[in-house]
Write a protein that holds these residues in place. Structure first.
Motif, PDB file in Angstrom:
ATOM      1  N   ASP A 140      -0.064   7.106   2.710  1.00  0.00           N
ATOM      2  CA  ASP A 140       0.237   7.738   3.999  1.00  0.00           C
ATOM      3  C   ASP A 140      -0.159   6.822   5.154  1.00  0.00           C
ATOM      4  OD1 ASP A 140       1.205   9.946   2.715  1.00  0.00           O
ATOM      5  OD2 ASP A 140      -0.544  11.220   3.103  1.00  0.00           O
ATOM      6  N   ALA A 141      -1.309   6.178   5.016  1.00  0.00           N
ATOM      7  CA  ALA A 141      -1.775   5.263   6.065  1.00  0.00           C
ATOM      8  C   ALA A 141      -0.813   4.088   6.217  1.00  0.00           C
ATOM      9  CB  ALA A 141      -3.182   4.760   5.732  1.00  0.00           C
ATOM     10  N   ALA A 142      -0.371   3.557   5.084  1.00  0.00           N
ATOM     11  CA  ALA A 142       0.568   2.434   5.114  1.00  0.00           C
ATOM     12  C   ALA A 142       1.887   2.841   5.771  1.00  0.00           C
ATOM     13  CB  ALA A 142       0.816   1.926   3.703  1.00  0.00           C
ATOM     14  N   THR A 143       2.305   4.075   5.529  1.00  0.00           N
ATOM     15  CA  THR A 143       3.535   4.579   6.148  1.00  0.00           C
ATOM     16  C   THR A 143       3.388   4.671   7.661  1.00  0.00           C
ATOM     17  OG1 THR A 143       4.101   5.840   4.166  1.00  0.00           O
ATOM     18  CG2 THR A 143       5.153   6.508   6.231  1.00  0.00           C
ATOM     19  N   TYR A 198       0.812  -1.218   0.000  1.00  0.00           N
ATOM     20  CA  TYR A 198       0.000   0.000   0.000  1.00  0.00           C
ATOM     21  C   TYR A 198       0.845   1.268   0.000  1.00  0.00           C
ATOM     22  CZ  TYR A 198      -4.905  -1.303   0.112  1.00  0.00           C
ATOM     23  OH  TYR A 198      -6.156  -1.718  -0.245  1.00  0.00           O
ATOM     24  N   MET A 199       2.107   1.163   0.430  1.00  0.00           N
ATOM     25  CA  MET A 199       2.978   2.338   0.367  1.00  0.00           C
ATOM     26  C   MET A 199       3.235   2.762  -1.077  1.00  0.00           C
ATOM     27  SD  MET A 199       5.717   1.544   3.440  1.00  0.00           S
ATOM     28  CE  MET A 199       6.654   3.067   3.230  1.00  0.00           C
ATOM     29  N   LEU A 200       2.993   1.851  -2.018  1.00  0.00           N
ATOM     30  CA  LEU A 200       3.172   2.146  -3.437  1.00  0.00           C
ATOM     31  C   LEU A 200       1.878   2.619  -4.096  1.00  0.00           C
ATOM     32  CD1 LEU A 200       5.338  -0.975  -4.390  1.00  0.00           C
ATOM     33  CD2 LEU A 200       6.135   1.325  -3.814  1.00  0.00           C
ATOM     34  N   SER A 201       0.814   2.711  -3.295  1.00  0.00           N
ATOM     35  CA  SER A 201      -0.481   3.121  -3.844  1.00  0.00           C
ATOM     36  C   SER A 201      -0.421   4.545  -4.400  1.00  0.00           C
ATOM     37  CB  SER A 201      -1.560   3.040  -2.764  1.00  0.00           C
ATOM     38  OG  SER A 201      -2.775   3.606  -3.221  1.00  0.00           O
ATOM     39  N   PRO A 202      -1.029   4.778  -5.551  1.00  0.00           N
ATOM     40  CA  PRO A 202      -1.082   6.140  -6.107  1.00  0.00           C
ATOM     41  C   PRO A 202      -2.023   7.057  -5.321  1.00  0.00           C
ATOM     42  CG  PRO A 202      -2.396   4.636  -7.429  1.00  0.00           C
ATOM     43  CD  PRO A 202      -1.676   3.785  -6.435  1.00  0.00           C
ATOM     44  N   VAL A 203      -2.841   6.445  -4.461  1.00  0.00           N
ATOM     45  CA  VAL A 203      -3.755   7.234  -3.639  1.00  0.00           C
ATOM     46  C   VAL A 203      -2.995   7.684  -2.389  1.00  0.00           C
ATOM     47  CG1 VAL A 203      -5.934   7.255  -2.355  1.00  0.00           C
ATOM     48  CG2 VAL A 203      -5.722   5.899  -4.462  1.00  0.00           C
TER      49      VAL A 203
END
Length: 245
Positions: free
Chosen positions: A98-101, A88-93
């Motif tokens: 940010d949440a994954a971070t 999810y850190m690679l998500s374009p959203v």
């Protein structure tokens, strides 16, 4: 600034070791090599290592197949959570990345490679991690943002099962004698920690806001987390007593 009051006698070995690890990590930023009280730091580091070594010796009980399997399940759930967040850190959203971070950084705080740690450290640090998942608003928001709750639930379930398996193993092997074996090492580490904390308090008072005050703030945060974990454990024990009655 003063150190948060705590009773080391209430700490489990893993929790006392966790506080020692945090203290060494936090205080390492200071250049102790030129300090006239260098021994305060090195003594704490030495007694921490001695307790770890003794705990490892005291935990040489042959692992049962059940505990090995339960440990494997916990390790797999921890790894799965890590990789889910990395994806999810690679998500374009931006909200999702940010949440994954946030969740990745939380895991790092308590031990990104917790699946490679000893059973005692796993239990202590994973409990603190789960507590943060339940109580920290930014973490709860991050969990909701990427639908991470099933991973949290799986980690908790596998951790509870692992702890139950360890308790069952230790009841058969009698853990009472092993705990006595660590007593003098616990006392030594506790005394060294308190001596180091008193020095940090003195330097904080002399210098005001700065390096030593920042150290104490971080150490107090670590103490509060462990004390909160102990309170939750005590509350759970009391609730279980009521249910049994």
């Amino acid at each position: 600034m003063k150190t948060e009051q705590f009773s080391a006698a209430r700490f489990r070995n893993a929790e006392l070791i966790s506080l020692g690890d945090d203290t060494i990590r936090i205080c390492k930023i200071h250049d102790w090599s030129t300090s006239p009280v260098q021994a305060l730091y090195t003594n704490t580091e030495s007694s921490l290592g001695a307790l770890k070594q003794q705990v490892n010796k005291a935990s040489t009980t042959v692992e049962t197949a059940e505990v090995r399997e339960l440990d494997s399940l916990f390790n797999n759930s921890w790894r799965a959570a890590k990789w889910y967040c990395k994806a999810y850190m690679l998500s374009p959203v931006k909200a999702e990345s940010d949440a994954a971070t946030v969740l990745t950084n939380l895991a790092k705080t308590h031990g990104s490679n917790l699946h490679n740690e000893s059973l005692a450290v796993q239990n202590s640090n994973a409990r603190l991690y789960l507590n943060d998942c339940e109580t920290m608003q930014n973490v709860k928001d991050a969990i909701a943002a990427i639908k991470f709750q099933p991973f949290v639930d799986r980690i908790k379930l596998n951790l509870d099962n692992l702890v139950a398996g360890i308790v069952n193993r230790d009841e058969k092997a009698s853990s009472e004698h092993r705990e006595v074996d660590t007593k003098e090492f616990r006392v030594k580490l506790t005394n060294d920690l308190n001596s180091l904390y008193k020095y940090l308090e003195l330097m904080s008072e002399l210098n005001g806001d700065g390096e030593f005050t920042n150290m104490l703030m971080l150490i107090n945060e670590s103490i509060r987390k462990i004390e909160h974990s102990i309170s939750l454990r005590s509350k759970q024990a009391k609730e279980e007593e009521v249910v049994e009655e």
